[in-house]
Design an enzyme around this catalytic site. Structure first.
Site, short mmCIF file in Angstrom:
data_model
loop_
_atom_site.label_atom_id
_atom_site.label_comp_id
_atom_site.label_asym_id
_atom_site.label_seq_id
_atom_site.Cartn_x
_atom_site.Cartn_y
_atom_site.Cartn_z
N SER A 1 1.01 -1.13 -0.24
CA SER A 1 0.37 0.33 -0.10
C SER A 1 0.81 1.15 -0.04
CB SER A 1 -1.17 0.49 1.19
OG SER A 1 -0.26 -0.02 2.36
N MET B 1 10.79 -7.08 4.14
CA MET B 1 11.21 -7.78 5.41
C MET B 1 12.52 -8.31 5.41
SD MET B 1 8.14 -6.72 6.57
CE MET B 1 7.95 -7.63 8.27
N ARG B 2 13.50 -7.57 4.89
CA ARG B 2 15.11 -8.79 5.08
C ARG B 2 15.90 -7.18 5.02
NH1 ARG B 2 17.72 -11.89 2.59
NH2 ARG B 2 15.55 -13.39 2.06
N LEU C 1 19.16 -4.98 4.60
CA LEU C 1 19.99 -5.20 3.61
C LEU C 1 20.75 -5.24 3.82
CD1 LEU C 1 18.80 -1.28 1.68
CD2 LEU C 1 18.19 -3.80 1.44
N HIS D 1 8.71 3.73 9.12
CA HIS D 1 8.42 2.42 10.31
C HIS D 1 7.28 2.74 11.16
CE1 HIS D 1 9.97 -0.43 13.20
NE2 HIS D 1 9.19 0.67 14.20
N GLU E 1 1.28 6.95 7.19
CA GLU E 1 2.34 6.32 6.33
C GLU E 1 2.16 6.44 4.82
OE1 GLU E 1 3.40 2.53 6.65
OE2 GLU E 1 2.56 2.37 8.50
C1 GRF Z 1 3.31 -1.02 6.81
O1 GRF Z 1 3.09 -0.53 8.07
C2 GRF Z 1 4.94 -0.01 7.24
O2 GRF Z 1 5.47 0.88 8.44
C3 GRF Z 1 6.25 -1.05 7.30
O3 GRF Z 1 5.53 -2.48 7.07
C4 GRF Z 1 4.26 -1.63 6.42
C5 GRF Z 1 4.02 -2.56 5.03
O4 GRF Z 1 2.59 -2.11 4.27
N1 GRF Z 1 7.53 -0.70 7.13
P1 GRF Z 1 2.57 -2.33 3.18
O5 GRF Z 1 2.86 -2.96 2.19
O6 GRF Z 1 3.20 -0.93 2.09
O7 GRF Z 1 1.12 -1.65 2.83
#
Ligand code: GRF
Length: 197
Positions: A10, A87-88, A90, A106, A171
């Site tokens: 998103s 999710m890794r 770097l 974050h 975000e």
């Molecule tokens: C978000 O909450 C971001 O802050 C975190 O991972 C999530 C990713 O959400 N790092 P999306 O895949 O952008 O919807």
């Protein structure tokens, strides 16, 4: 710029839509994922963006993954890397090659609640205000210089879902703002402090 993601995407979507505005000052030229089924990657492909899936199983070991990633980024002359739910951690090669040119989002007000499940951590701690942070990426986990933050109030009836939803909305506004500032040359890094010109 390139967007790196592992899941829903998103934030990628928010960045992509912002990039289409005539005054955005940037373009998404590449979307990279370490998860071939990531909805964000599939969406990018649908839109017609250049996408790369880096298979963590084949590129086992951080250095091989990083080498390949840097190659893909350099090939497309990427100026900025945005981590949007990647999710890794770097690898060093990427962080050093793109020092000062990697942004992460974050879902908490760093340095509070780094790492996974930041929204749950905030609820369990009992803070009255959490939010989101865009920061430069350094070699640590969620430790780099802070670019922008947005507070989101924690309400009495909040659960992890409701709080995450409101933080996510914040975000989607914050990340594009930070990227615009970067491409306008308005972020000035002075030690740990990021001055906005
Ligand atoms: C978000 O909450 C971001 O802050 C975190 O991972 C999530 C990713 O959400 N790092 P999306 O895949 O952008 O919807």
């Amino acid at each position: 710029m390139a967007v790196l993601l592992s899941g829903r995407g998103s934030n990628f979507n928010a960045l992509y839509h912002d990039s289409l505005a005539s005054d955005s000052g940037y373009r998404v030229v590449l979307v990279v994922s370490d998860n071939k089924a990531a909805p964000g990657l599939l969406r990018a492909r649908e839109i017609g963006l250049d996408t790369v899936f880096l298979d963590p199983e084949l590129l086992s070991g951080c250095p091989a993954f990083s080498r390949q990633l840097v190659k893909e980024l350099q090939f497309r002359n990427v100026d900025l890397i945005c981590l949007a739910g990647f999710m890794r951690i770097l690898g060093r090669q990427v962080v050093d090659t793109y020092a000062g040119r990697i942004l992460n989002i974050h879902p908490a007000l760093l340095p509070a609640f780094p790492g996974l499940n930041a929204q749950r951590q905030a609820l369990e701690y009992g803070v009255k205000c959490s939010g989101c942070t865009v920061h430069f990426v350094d070699r640590g986990m969620d430790t780099g210089p802070i670019v922008l933050q947005q507070c989101v109030e924690v309400l009495d009836h909040d659960n992890e879902d409701s709080l995450s939803r409101r933080i996510l909305e914040a975000e989607h506004r914050l990340f594009p703002r930070a990227v615009r500032l970067f491409f306008a040359g308005n972020l000035c890094l002075e030690g740990r402090r990021v001055r906005i010109k």
